[in-house]
Every structure is written in C-alpha cells, then in structure tokens.
Design a protein around this motif. Structure first.
Motif, PDB file in Angstrom:
ATOM      1  N   LEU A  14       1.520  -8.530   7.073  1.00 53.77           N
ATOM      2  CA  LEU A  14       2.634  -7.330   5.922  1.00 53.77           C
ATOM      3  C   LEU A  14       2.711  -6.471   6.534  1.00 53.77           C
ATOM      4  O   LEU A  14       4.083  -6.099   5.548  1.00 53.77           O
ATOM      5  N   LEU A  26       5.697  -5.739  -2.972  1.00 51.77           N
ATOM      6  CA  LEU A  26       4.010  -5.861  -2.795  1.00 51.77           C
ATOM      7  C   LEU A  26       3.712  -5.582  -3.961  1.00 51.77           C
ATOM      8  O   LEU A  26       3.943  -4.209  -4.563  1.00 51.77           O
ATOM      9  N   VAL A  79       4.385 -10.986  -2.452  1.00 52.62           N
ATOM     10  CA  VAL A  79       2.538 -10.387  -1.853  1.00 52.62           C
ATOM     11  C   VAL A  79       1.582  -9.485  -3.407  1.00 52.62           C
ATOM     12  O   VAL A  79       2.809  -8.405  -3.691  1.00 52.62           O
ATOM     13  N   TYR A 106      -2.595 -10.259  -0.082  1.00 55.09           N
ATOM     14  CA  TYR A 106      -2.965  -9.910   0.925  1.00 55.09           C
ATOM     15  C   TYR A 106      -4.092  -9.576   1.017  1.00 55.09           C
ATOM     16  O   TYR A 106      -5.060  -8.955  -0.015  1.00 55.09           O
TER      17      TYR A 106
END
Length: 119
Positions: A14, A26, A79, A106
């Motif tokens: 990440l 994200l 993500v 994540y």
C-alpha cells in the motif's frame, strides 16, 4: 468462477502504491468518529454501510459526493481499509459482488498504518 477469497494488500504494498500510483482509490470504511481521530493520507471516507450504494452511483454523482473519480469495474488499484481489517474485508467483498474483481483489503487497517507511521 466467483472467487470468494478476499484479496489482501500489505502495508508495504500500500505504501508503494500511495507513492507511485495516480490510479489508486483508497477507501476508508470506518465511522466518521474514527476518521476524525486520524486517517491514511489520500484516503476517501465512504462508511461501510454506504459502500454498495456509493459504488452503484453514477460517475457524476460519485464525483460530486466524494470528490474523486468513480473507479471503473476493472480498476486495478481499489483498496478498502478500516481500523483492523474486518470491515475492510466486508467492503472488499461487497465491491467484488458488484463486479470490482480487483478490489483489495488492507488487512492491517489504520491501526497498523498509524503504528508503522509513528502517528
């Protein structure tokens, strides 16, 4: 052919994406109260209970509400994260069901991020 295994991303991966990618989206799925205490730079806050509705929005409505371009279904760098990984996994699963096959979670969440970043 559906893959029910949640794809995951590590802190290191990440961090590299945040530094190098223009296409990364994200998504922080924590509550507003949690986000107010700290966030990963560049993340967009979309609470878990609104993820499906947000990803079902039209592109213009999504951009107006969240200030970023809605990811295409084949977005390689989508993500999700939460505080410790569970809600991020749930959000990733919801995105997968909507056709975002490359969505990842994540798993370290904001907890790991803040520890590693010394926040």
């Amino acid at each position: 052919m559906t893959n029910s295994v949640t794809k995951e991303i590590s802190y290191e991966d990440l961090k590299a994406l945040l530094g190098n990618s223009q296409n990364l989206l994200l998504v922080d799925v924590r509550t507003k109260e949690e986000v107010d205490k700290g966030r990963i730079p560049g993340s967009v806050h979309i609470p878990l209970d609104t993820v499906e509705a947000a990803l079902a929005m039209g592109s213009e409505e999504f951009k107006a509400k969240y200030g970023v371009t809605k990811p295409p279904l084949d977005a390689p760098e989508l993500v999700f994260h939460c505080q410790m990984g569970k809600r991020g996994g749930t959000a990733t699963g919801k995105a997968n069901k909507l056709g975002y096959l490359n969505a990842r979670n994540y798993t370290g969440g904001y907890k790991e991020w803040s520890e590693k970043e010394g926040k």
